[in-house]
Design a protein around this motif. Structure first.
Motif, PDB file in Angstrom:
ATOM      1  N   ASN A 172       0.683  -1.134   0.080  1.00 18.89           N
ATOM      2  CA  ASN A 172      -0.089  -0.076  -0.104  1.00 18.89           C
ATOM      3  C   ASN A 172       0.910   1.115  -0.022  1.00 18.89           C
ATOM      4  N   PRO A 173       1.703   1.276  -1.196  1.00 18.49           N
ATOM      5  CA  PRO A 173       2.749   2.548  -1.056  1.00 18.49           C
ATOM      6  C   PRO A 173       2.210   4.007  -0.932  1.00 18.49           C
ATOM      7  N   ARG A 174       3.188   4.588  -0.233  1.00 21.67           N
ATOM      8  CA  ARG A 174       2.830   5.902   0.034  1.00 21.67           C
ATOM      9  C   ARG A 174       4.160   6.527  -0.155  1.00 21.67           C
ATOM     10  N   THR A 175       4.251   7.747  -1.083  1.00 19.76           N
ATOM     11  CA  THR A 175       5.398   8.435  -1.464  1.00 19.76           C
ATOM     12  C   THR A 175       6.128   9.132  -0.377  1.00 19.76           C
ATOM     13  N   ILE A 176       7.364   9.203  -0.121  1.00 17.54           N
ATOM     14  CA  ILE A 176       8.065  10.108   1.002  1.00 17.54           C
ATOM     15  C   ILE A 176       7.336  11.409   1.332  1.00 17.54           C
ATOM     16  N   ASP A 177       7.294  12.134   0.144  1.00 19.69           N
ATOM     17  CA  ASP A 177       6.606  13.474   0.073  1.00 19.69           C
ATOM     18  C   ASP A 177       5.107  13.435   1.089  1.00 19.69           C
ATOM     19  N   GLU A 178       4.512  12.260   0.570  1.00 23.88           N
ATOM     20  CA  GLU A 178       2.989  12.200   1.021  1.00 23.88           C
ATOM     21  C   GLU A 178       3.342  12.213   2.616  1.00 23.88           C
ATOM     22  N   ILE A 179       4.169  11.284   3.090  1.00 24.05           N
ATOM     23  CA  ILE A 179       4.544  11.136   4.500  1.00 24.05           C
ATOM     24  C   ILE A 179       4.995  12.499   5.091  1.00 24.05           C
ATOM     25  N   THR A 180       5.862  12.907   4.652  1.00 25.78           N
ATOM     26  CA  THR A 180       6.558  14.281   5.082  1.00 25.78           C
ATOM     27  C   THR A 180       5.726  15.539   5.290  1.00 25.78           C
ATOM     28  N   THR A 181       4.617  15.347   4.522  1.00 28.69           N
ATOM     29  CA  THR A 181       3.699  16.442   4.434  1.00 28.69           C
ATOM     30  C   THR A 181       2.814  16.253   5.722  1.00 28.69           C
ATOM     31  N   VAL A 182       2.586  15.220   6.470  1.00 31.77           N
ATOM     32  CA  VAL A 182       1.904  15.314   7.736  1.00 31.77           C
ATOM     33  C   VAL A 182       2.720  14.783   8.899  1.00 31.77           C
ATOM     34  N   ALA A 183       4.187  14.474   8.500  1.00 32.98           N
ATOM     35  CA  ALA A 183       4.795  14.161   9.458  1.00 32.98           C
ATOM     36  C   ALA A 183       5.629  15.374  10.075  1.00 32.98           C
ATOM     37  N   ARG A 184       6.263  15.168  11.148  1.00 35.62           N
ATOM     38  CA  ARG A 184       7.070  16.191  11.888  1.00 35.62           C
ATOM     39  C   ARG A 184       8.464  16.176  11.476  1.00 35.62           C
ATOM     40  N   ALA A 185       9.023  15.124  10.579  1.00 37.95           N
ATOM     41  CA  ALA A 185      10.230  14.768  10.002  1.00 37.95           C
ATOM     42  C   ALA A 185      10.208  15.482   8.588  1.00 37.95           C
ATOM     43  N   ASP A 186      11.530  15.853   8.201  1.00 38.81           N
ATOM     44  CA  ASP A 186      11.492  15.998   6.799  1.00 38.81           C
ATOM     45  C   ASP A 186      12.232  15.112   6.091  1.00 38.81           C
ATOM     46  N   ARG A 187      12.327  15.178   4.719  1.00 37.71           N
ATOM     47  CA  ARG A 187      12.794  13.860   3.854  1.00 37.71           C
ATOM     48  C   ARG A 187      14.164  13.584   4.329  1.00 37.71           C
ATOM     49  N   HIS A 188      15.159  14.155   4.860  1.00 35.88           N
ATOM     50  CA  HIS A 188      16.536  13.703   5.185  1.00 35.88           C
ATOM     51  C   HIS A 188      16.173  12.823   6.391  1.00 35.88           C
ATOM     52  N   GLU A 189      15.396  13.380   7.449  1.00 35.01           N
ATOM     53  CA  GLU A 189      15.352  12.397   8.571  1.00 35.01           C
ATOM     54  C   GLU A 189      14.616  11.019   8.417  1.00 35.01           C
ATOM     55  N   LEU A 190      13.507  11.091   7.400  1.00 31.01           N
ATOM     56  CA  LEU A 190      12.994   9.970   7.101  1.00 31.01           C
ATOM     57  C   LEU A 190      13.802   9.117   6.272  1.00 31.01           C
ATOM     58  N   THR A 191      14.390   9.380   5.372  1.00 26.42           N
ATOM     59  CA  THR A 191      15.438   8.429   4.486  1.00 26.42           C
ATOM     60  C   THR A 191      16.616   7.938   5.590  1.00 26.42           C
ATOM     61  N   ALA A 192      17.129   8.935   6.227  1.00 27.11           N
ATOM     62  CA  ALA A 192      18.050   8.329   7.177  1.00 27.11           C
ATOM     63  C   ALA A 192      17.645   7.209   8.014  1.00 27.11           C
ATOM     64  N   ALA A 193      16.323   7.496   8.700  1.00 25.14           N
ATOM     65  CA  ALA A 193      15.855   6.393   9.482  1.00 25.14           C
ATOM     66  C   ALA A 193      15.413   5.194   8.706  1.00 25.14           C
ATOM     67  N   TYR A 194      14.999   5.325   7.489  1.00 20.40           N
ATOM     68  CA  TYR A 194      14.425   4.123   6.819  1.00 20.40           C
ATOM     69  C   TYR A 194      15.508   3.336   6.405  1.00 20.40           C
ATOM     70  N   ASP A 195      16.955   3.965   6.066  1.00 19.06           N
ATOM     71  CA  ASP A 195      18.181   3.318   5.583  1.00 19.06           C
ATOM     72  C   ASP A 195      18.399   2.444   6.789  1.00 19.06           C
ATOM     73  N   ALA A 196      18.488   3.013   7.908  1.00 21.12           N
ATOM     74  CA  ALA A 196      18.832   2.476   9.192  1.00 21.12           C
ATOM     75  C   ALA A 196      18.080   0.966   9.502  1.00 21.12           C
ATOM     76  N   LEU A 197      16.540   1.355   9.321  1.00 22.69           N
ATOM     77  CA  LEU A 197      15.785  -0.003   9.376  1.00 22.69           C
ATOM     78  C   LEU A 197      15.826  -0.917   8.537  1.00 22.69           C
ATOM     79  N   ASN A 198      16.089  -0.515   7.350  1.00 26.84           N
ATOM     80  CA  ASN A 198      16.337  -1.520   6.109  1.00 26.84           C
ATOM     81  C   ASN A 198      17.726  -2.159   6.284  1.00 26.84           C
TER      82      ASN A 198
END
Length: 296
Positions: A172-198
């Protein structure tokens, strides 16, 4: 017999079976009640078992799985509560409530969980995702905390990354920009955390299937089901021939919708700018995929 207990067609006897009231003679279904009225709350002293069931179900979206209690602000009758408890007693209950809320969180790790789970719940609501996605994201957030991945990274980024990873694993994919629009994190914070999770947790996330974007984008663009079906045909051919390798899956889905909408005069047309805007890509991305579709 009572008029309410006989069949209006043949005057036969009525019988209630499950959620249906049926005539035993002619088989007429007189009424159907499919409402789930919940568990039985009564309890009797002479029963061998106690049928009472209280409390909310366990959930992974709370740091204590929902086992803690809360001191409320009323007794079920708000209009009478203030008249019965006033003055010193009310202040005492307020102090007890405050100390009780403080005692529910006993460590910094639990405090981080409470903050992260609250952020996940807020993002999940903003994206209109199901509760099961929230539960899975909270479990992923807790796993990241157990592996010590929070060091030097933001909690908001991991909350957003947990939602993003959950959407990918649930197809059920959502783009990074869709998530950062409602999140308190920016694109860089999301990608850094996702890379660590993955990297550390080995998430079962493969390439994003562009077909997952089609229904949502078609709805945003106001396109008919026939256009979405035609766009899915274009996308299936591109996937089978391996022509979209390395392309943005969101842009590919929007380009297929654009091409399908412009194939027939009776269908409402959209511009490349509209398709690019809904997919959050540049118009040149749409033109590149459309060129591929027309050249195949």
């Amino acid at each position: 017999m009572d008029g309410n207990c006989v069949c209006p067609e043949c005057d036969g006897r009525l019988r209630t079976s499950g959620t249906e009231t049926i005539c035993e003679d002619c088989g007429l279904v007189l009424a159907e009640d499919a409402i789930d009225r919940g568990p039985e709350w009564r309890s009797f002293d002479d029963d061998e078992t106690d049928p009472r069931r209280t409390g909310a179900p366990l959930t992974r979206s709370r740091h204590d799985r929902g086992l803690s209690t809360e001191i409320g602000y009323g007794s079920g009758t708000p209009s009478e509560y203030r008249s019965r408890i006033t003055g010193r007693k009310r202040r005492q209950i307020a102090r007890l409530r405050r100390e009780h809320n403080r005692a529910r969180i006993s460590s910094k790790a639990e405090r981080n969980q409470v903050y992260g789970f609250t952020e996940i719940r807020r993002i999940n609501t903003g994206l209109s995702l199901p509760d099961s996605a929230r539960e899975q994201a909270c479990t992923l957030f807790k796993s990241a905390q157990s592996e010590g991945l929070f060091q030097g990274r933001s909690l908001e980024g991991f909350a957003a990354a947990a939602i993003y990873a959950t959407c990918r694993t649930r197809s059920n994919p959502r783009t990074i920009d869709e998530i950062t629009t409602v999140a308190r994190a920016d694109r860089h914070e999301l990608t850094a955390a996702y890379d660590a999770l993955n990297r550390e947790l080995g998430l079962p996330t493969g390439p994003i299937d562009p077909t997952g974007y089609l229904p949502r984008y078609a709805s945003k663009l106001g396109l008919e089901t026939a256009i979405e079906r035609r766009a899915r045909e274009h996308l299936t051919v591109l996937l089978q021939e391996g022509l979209i390798s390395g392309r943005n899956p969101s842009g590919v889905a929007a380009a297929c919708l654009y091409e399908a909408a412009n194939e027939r005069e009776e269908w409402p047309t959209i511009t490349q700018a509209d398709a690019a805007d809904v997919a959050d890509v540049a118009p040149v991305t749409i033109r590149s995929t459309v060129t591929t579709i027309r050249e195949r």
